[in-house]
Design an enzyme around this catalytic site. Sequence first.
Site: not given
Length: 284
Positions: A150, A249
């Site tokens: 990521e 998130e």
Amino acid sequence: MAPLKFCANISWLFTELPDFSRRMSAAAQAGFQAVEAAWLYDTEPPELRRAARAAGVEVVLINTPPGDVEAGDLGLGAVPGRESEFRQGLEMAVKYANSLDCKRIHLMAGRVPVGADRTAVAKEMEAVFVQNLSYAADVLSKEGIIGLIEPINTRITDPRYFLDSPHQAAGILEKVGKPNIKLQMDIFHWQIMDGNLTQNIHKYFPMIGHIQIAQVPGRNEPDSAGELNYSYLFNTLENLNYQGYIGCEYKPQAGSGLDQRLLDSQHSQTWAPKSLMTADFYLE
């Protein structure tokens, strides 16, 4: 066209509850059928497994351990000299993932060492990351688990994080060349670092193995005021037939549950799917 699926990131949501077991239950009450989390390692796997089953939620993503947080670590995948610790952390992550039937692990790259020049160490760190990812791919393939990398933005969130753009990540994935190592697209980070989301989503879609969302710049609910038009982005993902989970998130502006009384009565302030069959959202 498959409907989009959303999961609650319980490292960010329901944080008024002290433990992950209770957050799983709260996520289920808010309408989520799945959860993800960064680091669950303070709780033993059997307890987490029991909690997930009791709540009826699937655990879809965890991170590798961060390393020594007090010393400034945030992952070890690309950090020279820490290869042995990366492998130990991977072993622990696999243990937890197998216990939870979790099929995705975020393999955290880590930070540029303090005092080092990013440009000067970039080639060495990339080589270490490629080597560690190749090792992880072989380990994870035996377990039927997908590894993810990521990019995290270096403009707002973490100036020293090594992996900071989708273009850099794509280049690394090409060098690794393993089908079970994929790209984790956090739209919050991609927007801050590069923008051009429509083109980047289409370009890198074949590499994407997981998605996370939050509004920019405040990292709040995706339907809060900000730069991003999530209705458009969700339509884009639906048209591409994205079938994985989308991780919520974000930092709830009002808290994800003002107190246990609200959670018990299922009036959490979490932004959650109105219907798990659509991409419509509401603030309960």
